[in-house]
Design a protein around this motif. Structure first.
Motif, PDB file in Angstrom:
ATOM      1  N   GLU A 130       0.757  -7.990  -9.950  1.00  0.00           N
ATOM      2  CA  GLU A 130       1.330  -8.235 -11.444  1.00  0.00           C
ATOM      3  C   GLU A 130       1.730  -7.159 -11.961  1.00  0.00           C
ATOM      4  OE1 GLU A 130      -1.769 -10.125 -13.542  1.00  0.00           O
ATOM      5  OE2 GLU A 130      -1.649 -12.186 -12.297  1.00  0.00           O
ATOM      6  N   GLU A 131       1.332  -5.870 -11.712  1.00  0.00           N
ATOM      7  CA  GLU A 131       1.515  -4.798 -12.206  1.00  0.00           C
ATOM      8  C   GLU A 131       2.489  -3.761 -11.626  1.00  0.00           C
ATOM      9  OE1 GLU A 131       0.371  -3.927 -15.345  1.00  0.00           O
ATOM     10  OE2 GLU A 131      -0.502  -5.822 -15.474  1.00  0.00           O
ATOM     11  N   SER A 132       2.208  -3.689 -10.259  1.00  0.00           N
ATOM     12  CA  SER A 132       2.941  -2.365  -9.393  1.00  0.00           C
ATOM     13  C   SER A 132       4.266  -2.667  -9.333  1.00  0.00           C
ATOM     14  CB  SER A 132       2.127  -2.163  -8.136  1.00  0.00           C
ATOM     15  OG  SER A 132       2.618  -1.267  -7.556  1.00  0.00           O
ATOM     16  N   LEU A 133       5.096  -1.680  -9.415  1.00  0.00           N
ATOM     17  CA  LEU A 133       6.353  -1.778  -8.848  1.00  0.00           C
ATOM     18  C   LEU A 133       6.551  -1.721  -7.388  1.00  0.00           C
ATOM     19  CD1 LEU A 133       7.856   0.780 -11.364  1.00  0.00           C
ATOM     20  CD2 LEU A 133       8.194  -1.549 -11.407  1.00  0.00           C
ATOM     21  N   TYR A 134       5.543  -0.867  -6.660  1.00  0.00           N
ATOM     22  CA  TYR A 134       5.806  -1.030  -5.308  1.00  0.00           C
ATOM     23  C   TYR A 134       5.382  -2.371  -4.777  1.00  0.00           C
ATOM     24  CZ  TYR A 134       4.772   0.653  -0.410  1.00  0.00           C
ATOM     25  OH  TYR A 134       4.904   0.762   0.892  1.00  0.00           O
ATOM     26  N   ALA A 135       4.198  -2.916  -5.225  1.00  0.00           N
ATOM     27  CA  ALA A 135       3.770  -4.192  -4.750  1.00  0.00           C
ATOM     28  C   ALA A 135       4.878  -5.203  -4.986  1.00  0.00           C
ATOM     29  CB  ALA A 135       2.460  -4.860  -5.483  1.00  0.00           C
ATOM     30  N   ARG A 136       5.669  -5.355  -6.308  1.00  0.00           N
ATOM     31  CA  ARG A 136       6.664  -6.110  -6.819  1.00  0.00           C
ATOM     32  C   ARG A 136       7.807  -5.996  -5.699  1.00  0.00           C
ATOM     33  NH1 ARG A 136       8.053  -5.104 -12.343  1.00  0.00           N
ATOM     34  NH2 ARG A 136       5.695  -5.180 -12.494  1.00  0.00           N
ATOM     35  N   ALA A 137       8.213  -4.761  -5.178  1.00  0.00           N
ATOM     36  CA  ALA A 137       9.065  -4.370  -4.140  1.00  0.00           C
ATOM     37  C   ALA A 137       8.799  -5.132  -2.882  1.00  0.00           C
ATOM     38  CB  ALA A 137       9.368  -3.042  -4.135  1.00  0.00           C
ATOM     39  N   VAL A 138       7.453  -5.039  -2.579  1.00  0.00           N
ATOM     40  CA  VAL A 138       7.149  -5.691  -1.095  1.00  0.00           C
ATOM     41  C   VAL A 138       7.179  -7.064  -1.157  1.00  0.00           C
ATOM     42  CG1 VAL A 138       5.157  -6.199   0.254  1.00  0.00           C
ATOM     43  CG2 VAL A 138       5.494  -4.018  -0.650  1.00  0.00           C
ATOM     44  N   GLU A 178       1.800   4.683  -8.243  1.00  0.00           N
ATOM     45  CA  GLU A 178       2.261   3.904  -7.211  1.00  0.00           C
ATOM     46  C   GLU A 178       1.525   4.262  -5.454  1.00  0.00           C
ATOM     47  OE1 GLU A 178       3.237   0.866  -7.587  1.00  0.00           O
ATOM     48  OE2 GLU A 178       3.696   1.193  -9.935  1.00  0.00           O
ATOM     49  N   ASP A 179       1.371   5.479  -5.763  1.00  0.00           N
ATOM     50  CA  ASP A 179       0.797   6.120  -4.275  1.00  0.00           C
ATOM     51  C   ASP A 179      -0.449   5.105  -3.922  1.00  0.00           C
ATOM     52  OD1 ASP A 179       2.691   7.979  -3.820  1.00  0.00           O
ATOM     53  OD2 ASP A 179       1.807   9.235  -5.365  1.00  0.00           O
ATOM     54  N   ALA A 180      -1.122   4.975  -4.847  1.00  0.00           N
ATOM     55  CA  ALA A 180      -2.535   4.251  -4.425  1.00  0.00           C
ATOM     56  C   ALA A 180      -2.387   2.850  -4.016  1.00  0.00           C
ATOM     57  CB  ALA A 180      -3.431   4.021  -5.711  1.00  0.00           C
ATOM     58  N   VAL A 181      -1.141   2.210  -4.366  1.00  0.00           N
ATOM     59  CA  VAL A 181      -0.828   0.898  -4.062  1.00  0.00           C
ATOM     60  C   VAL A 181      -0.163   0.885  -2.800  1.00  0.00           C
ATOM     61  CG1 VAL A 181       0.444  -1.344  -4.442  1.00  0.00           C
ATOM     62  CG2 VAL A 181      -0.549   0.030  -6.485  1.00  0.00           C
ATOM     63  N   ALA A 182       0.602   1.875  -2.479  1.00  0.00           N
ATOM     64  CA  ALA A 182       1.091   2.115  -1.213  1.00  0.00           C
ATOM     65  C   ALA A 182       0.134   2.316  -0.024  1.00  0.00           C
ATOM     66  CB  ALA A 182       2.119   3.285  -1.136  1.00  0.00           C
ATOM     67  N   LEU A 183      -0.927   3.251  -0.560  1.00  0.00           N
ATOM     68  CA  LEU A 183      -1.803   3.421   0.437  1.00  0.00           C
ATOM     69  C   LEU A 183      -2.617   2.229   0.960  1.00  0.00           C
ATOM     70  CD1 LEU A 183      -2.901   7.055  -0.598  1.00  0.00           C
ATOM     71  CD2 LEU A 183      -1.937   6.455   1.683  1.00  0.00           C
ATOM     72  N   ALA A 184      -2.833   1.367  -0.096  1.00  0.00           N
ATOM     73  CA  ALA A 184      -3.728   0.333  -0.019  1.00  0.00           C
ATOM     74  C   ALA A 184      -3.047  -0.899   0.816  1.00  0.00           C
ATOM     75  CB  ALA A 184      -4.114  -0.354  -1.482  1.00  0.00           C
ATOM     76  N   VAL A 185      -1.801  -0.924   0.900  1.00  0.00           N
ATOM     77  CA  VAL A 185      -0.719  -1.955   1.547  1.00  0.00           C
ATOM     78  C   VAL A 185      -1.061  -1.259   3.067  1.00  0.00           C
ATOM     79  CG1 VAL A 185       1.328  -2.501   2.086  1.00  0.00           C
ATOM     80  CG2 VAL A 185       0.667  -2.555  -0.294  1.00  0.00           C
ATOM     81  N   THR A 186      -0.929   0.121   3.410  1.00  0.00           N
ATOM     82  CA  THR A 186      -0.936   0.397   4.622  1.00  0.00           C
ATOM     83  C   THR A 186      -2.361   0.230   5.295  1.00  0.00           C
ATOM     84  OG1 THR A 186       0.723   2.179   3.964  1.00  0.00           O
ATOM     85  CG2 THR A 186      -0.985   2.724   5.970  1.00  0.00           C
ATOM     86  N   ILE A 233      -5.912  -5.677  -4.853  1.00  0.00           N
ATOM     87  CA  ILE A 233      -5.729  -4.383  -5.185  1.00  0.00           C
ATOM     88  C   ILE A 233      -5.684  -4.036  -6.838  1.00  0.00           C
ATOM     89  CG2 ILE A 233      -4.308  -2.274  -4.992  1.00  0.00           C
ATOM     90  CD1 ILE A 233      -2.926  -3.475  -2.547  1.00  0.00           C
ATOM     91  N   SER A 234      -6.612  -3.301  -7.411  1.00  0.00           N
ATOM     92  CA  SER A 234      -6.771  -3.329  -8.784  1.00  0.00           C
ATOM     93  C   SER A 234      -5.701  -2.399  -9.288  1.00  0.00           C
ATOM     94  CB  SER A 234      -8.271  -2.688  -9.219  1.00  0.00           C
ATOM     95  OG  SER A 234      -8.161  -1.470  -8.532  1.00  0.00           O
ATOM     96  N   ALA A 235      -5.253  -2.589 -10.600  1.00  0.00           N
ATOM     97  CA  ALA A 235      -4.082  -2.042 -11.107  1.00  0.00           C
ATOM     98  C   ALA A 235      -4.321  -2.126 -12.575  1.00  0.00           C
ATOM     99  CB  ALA A 235      -2.633  -2.576 -10.723  1.00  0.00           C
TER     100      ALA A 235
END
Length: 915
Positions: free
Chosen positions: A463-471, A613-621, A652-654
């Motif tokens: 709901e919050e992350s730009l990186y997650a939204r792009a995915v 957003e780095d934390a979200v990208a690392l969590a996806v990886t 993933i918490s945000a």
């Protein structure tokens, strides 16, 4: 702390008191152990308590270092694992790993014909579409994983029966129940047989044959809200070797674990008569007619006083305290277990006993808290209390949040020593309130002298992350075959623009080019057609082909972008189509990890403006790598991997800011978070929102045989409200939406709010009634003089100007009328006086009132359909509708006259029954 194993439990209704006891034990530990570099573990229920505890210990000691804060299951697993020999330490099997194992099991076609698994595969229905089946399979895997862990914690005898190839409900008359248990037992046995090198907490306990303590390390558990039978067994095992200290939040300072709720009393009354009985030592009933008295009785008399005690019990503890009472019962069982095992046991009540309490309540919140602390309330009639507990009825969520914002400003103004982190805004539904809070706070911060800093917790990356939204957007584009509005919404994502080295102006030009080229959806083919030319209409392929031809012509120079920028759009879409072509077949988990990671690295990147957003990208990886580590060869479709990633993004918490350090704390009202705040605002306490309704999970075998400690949503929510009430130190504001925003019908408040108002009405002279918050914030100014409440204030100058104009339309406000006016407020005041010149608006209003124009039914209908457009047209305006070309995703339909005639003719003939 003593080095010998023992159990010591500390009880208090104040979290701060428990922190002080914990801090003293930590000091004693480091005093007795000269190795300050060896970390000490304090088990906490969640990250919020971890953050609070770390900050509080730092405040007390000036520094808090070398302390670990594992959660309950992990902390107990590590404590039990320390009793293992060094060469025999199995790894902990996590819920995520169990989910993946069950997911793979349900995806194996060889299991679909197994008779015992029919209840599960009947639900999955292989004939359904791929996306729906993938979603149901993943959701079922998640449900079973959580149920298996819950069975191990609360139903160890069920797990023992399964491991012995038996059914726990073998003697049940419910055949469906036995079928569901058989299916779950089959899955459980298959999953845990495959993971012999790893185990859960239950499996670790079964494998531990001869535990031995290598080094004495105390086990510290801080406010564990739920202790199951398995937790109790682990604690008892560890206590035979290490000292165990449990710091328990007990909302009542008396013995109350035998108190019954109203529902339990009603159930008991149905099976037995409850009246005062007196019996002698022989068991004979002593009747009133016998005229026995104390002097005539020679033996011992026995009395059944249950009915009398029920009338004296604390009503709030009865209504809200069931989970806390059952936790006390489990701790009492732990005491009995310790006595039988020969483990020393001690408990301390850290709160002052009511008989020794002389403090008199000075406010309504304190009176309520003192009433809850006593099991049998004292006969007090509190008088002249300050109203520190208030209820507000708001017309909408936006109005509710607006008044809370102004209430916070008022409290900060009244108490200069108050810190932003001393204030909590708790909501019952973060999904409904999260964006309203941010929108209202940001809007009002633009006009505040000092913007209100705040943090928002309990959101997720989806709901919050730009990186997650792009995915998510990228996966949706590949699944729905390049719908135009979805493609350009994804291209406008800042993370996508960073990866493509693009900018918003370029994306807007690409969109206009796609509109001009007639691109709507589909890459090569939109529909099946008799010829290729018709099939590629409105597709990306035909549009890009026309774009290629235009790039070599002079017409390309008329575009806002050059040939290179327009050509990049073609390259991007061709790359996307190449990736889509790879995703049509089933791939292994390892292949999916490589393909998706390459695609994400190509199209999604993080700019310097969004480092969070780095934390979200690392969590996806990490989640993709976890899939490889657990199920590298698992065959998955695109729908499967998409469902996996979507669910993982939700975990993933945000949020915004940092909890307890980023300003006013905005968080969800959730269990196991008794963090003490000086002022608490609780929003969303409507009857339909809180405490909710109990829903029975048909897969949950434990629900067919309830035990002490089993969780229930309604009871848990009531108890967390009780914890919040007891943890708030100075003021508590409760609010709810009291009107349906669509129909205008009144809405009732939550039962817990009614309980509070009933208690105050009975025990104090402060009869609490909900404050009716106005729909317009400007109307607050006429009520704040009579209503002494923080939420009945407004600090927005524009609202005050509107209110002033409403009551004195002919009088302008001068700069000298406003105290400490800022430059921006001066500009606003000048604009306002320019628009609402004395007498101008009222004259217009009077002229309109004197000569109303004729109104017919068509005008009234148009006004009801679109009031803005109708009024604008009546004033002589010309309304031009501007359509957003990005939102047009459906291709146009055009028919030649002959085809249109044939369609209409056939429809008419069919309706008339001519054929």
């Amino acid at each position: 702390m003593n080095k010998a194993g023992h159990i010591h439990i500390y009880y208090s209704a104040r979290v701060n008191v428990l922190v002080e006891a914990l801090n003293q034990n930590i000091k004693n530990h480091y005093h007795d152990h000269q190795d300050p570099l060896k970390p000490l573990s304090v088990i906490v229920p969640n990250g919020h308590i971890q953050k609070y505890l770390n900050l509080r210990l730092t405040e007390i000691n000036g520094i808090s270092a070398n302390i670990q804060y594992p959660f309950l299951e992990t902390g107990l697993y590590d404590a039990a694992l320390s009793l293992y020999p060094a060469n025999q330490k199995p790894q902990q099997l996590t819920v995520d790993q169990i989910e993946l194992a069950i997911w793979g099991f349900l995806g194996d076609t060889n299991h679909q014909k197994t008779p015992s698994l029919s209840p599960l595969f009947d639900y999955l229905k292989p004939h359904e579409n791929t996306a729906l089946r993938a979603q149901k399979r993943w959701q079922l895997a998640q449900q079973l994983a959580l149920l298996f862990i819950d069975y191990e914690l609360s139903r160890p005898e069920m797990i023992d029966a399964w491991l012995a190839h038996q059914l726990f409900y073998a003697n049940s008359q419910n055949e469906r129940l036995k079928q569901v248990e058989m299916a779950q037992r089959t899955v459980y046995q298959a999953i845990f047989d495959q993971t012999s090198n790893q185990c859960t907490l239950s499996g670790l306990l079964r494998q531990l044959k001869s535990p031995q303590a290598i080094e004495v390390q105390p086990l510290l558990l801080f406010v564990p809200s739920r202790l199951t039978p398995l937790h109790r067994r682990i604690i008892l095992l560890v206590a035979q070797h290490y000292p165990v200290h449990i710091y328990h939040l007990n909302v009542c300072r008396e013995f109350w674990l035998d108190m019954e709720t109203d529902a339990e009393i009603n159930w008991r009354q149905r099976i037995q008569q409850l009246h005062l009985n007196a019996t002698d030592e022989t068991g004979q009933t002593i009747k009133t007619a016998d005229n026995h008295n104390a002097g005539q009785l020679t033996g011992e008399a026995f009395f059944d006083l249950e009915q009398g005690l029920s009338a004296l019990e604390n009503p709030l503890l009865k209504a809200w305290g069931k989970p806390g009472r059952e936790t006390l019962r489990l701790l009492s069982d732990l005491e009995n277990d310790a006595i039988h095992a020969g483990v020393p046991y001690q408990d301390d009540l850290l709160d002052e006993h009511p008989d020794n309490q002389t403090k008199t309540a000075q406010c309504t919140l304190s009176a309520l808290q003192q009433g809850i602390l006593d099991r049998i309330p004292h006969d007090r009639n509190h008088r002249n209390l300050d109203n520190t507990l208030q209820v507000a009825n708001a017309p909408s969520i936006e109005a509710e949040v607006t008044h809370v914002y102004n209430g916070i400003l008022y409290e900060l103004q009244q108490n200069p020593s108050l810190q932003l982190t001393d204030i909590a805004v708790l909501v019952t539904d973060m999904t409904a309130y999260r964006y309203v809070i941010e929108q209202v706070f940001e809007r009002l911060n633009l006009h505040a002298r000092s913007p209100l800093r705040y943090s928002i917790s309990d959101s997720n990356a989806g709901e919050e992350s730009l990186y997650a939204r792009a995915v998510i957007q990228l996966l949706t584009i590949l699944e729905t075959d390049f719908i135009r509005d979805e493609v350009f919404e994804w291209l406008a994502n800042p993370c996508v623009m960073t990866a493509l080295n693009s900018h918003q102006h370029e994306v807007d030009a690409w969109l206009q080019a796609a509109v001009d080229l007639g691109i709507y959806r589909g890459f090569k083919q939109l529909y099946k057609a008799p010829d290729e030319d018709t099939a590629i209409l409105f597709t990306w392929q035909q549009g890009l082909q026309r774009l290629h031809r235009s790039l070599v012509q002079a017409d390309a120079d008329n575009s806002p972008l050059g040939r290179h920028e327009l050509g990049r759009l073609s390259v991007i879409m061709t790359q996307l189509y190449a990736f889509q072509s790879q995703l049509k077949e089933q791939l292994s988990g390892e292949q999916w990890q490589q393909t998706l990671q390459t695609m994400f690295d190509t199209f999604i990147a993080i700019s310097d403006e969004h480092p969070q957003e780095d934390a979200v990208a690392l969590a996806v990886t990490r989640h993709l790598q976890q899939l490889v580590d657990s199920r590298a060869q698992l065959a998955l479709s695109f729908a499967d991997i998409k469902q996996y990633l979507l669910s993982r993004l939700q975990t993933i918490s945000a949020g915004r800011g940092r909890y307890l350090s980023g300003g006013v704390v905005c968080a969800a009202l959730q269990p196991m978070r008794p963090v003490p705040f000086k002022i608490s605002f609780i929003m969303g306490l409507g009857e339909s929102q809180f405490p909710g309704q109990s829903r029975q999970n048909t897969l949950d075998l434990a629900s067919y045989s309830r035990r002490i400690g089993d969780t229930d949503q309604v009871d848990n929510h009531k108890y967390l409200f009780l914890e919040t009430v007891m943890s708030t130190e100075q003021k508590l504001f409760l609010s709810y939406v009291g009107r349906d925003e669509q129909t205008g019908d009144p809405l009732a408040t939550s039962v817990v709010v009614n309980d509070v108002m009933d208690w105050l009405k009975k025990h104090t002279e402060n009869h609490l009634k909900p404050l009716i918050l106005p729909l317009s914030p400007a109307d607050v100014f006429k009520q704040s003089a009579q209503q002494k409440s923080a939420v009945m204030h407004n600090f927005l100058l524009s609202d005050y100007l509107l209110y002033h104009h409403k009551i004195q339309p002919g009088k302008a406000i001068l700069e000298t009328d406003i105290k400490d006016i800022t430059q921006s407020q001066k500009q606003l005041l000048q604009q306002f006086n320019g628009v609402f010149h004395p007498g101008e608006v009222s004259a217009i209003d009077d002229s309109l009132a004197e000569s109303p124009g004729p109104v017919d039914s068509r005008d009234l209908a148009n006004y009801l359909i679109n009031p803005t457009e109708t009024v604008f047209a009546q004033q002589g305006g010309v309304l031009t509708r501007i359509e957003d070309t990005e939102l047009l995703s459906d291709e146009p339909i055009s028919l030649n006259p002959l085809d249109r005639h044939n369609i209409v003719s056939r429809a008419v003939e069919r309706d008339l029954g001519l054929h």
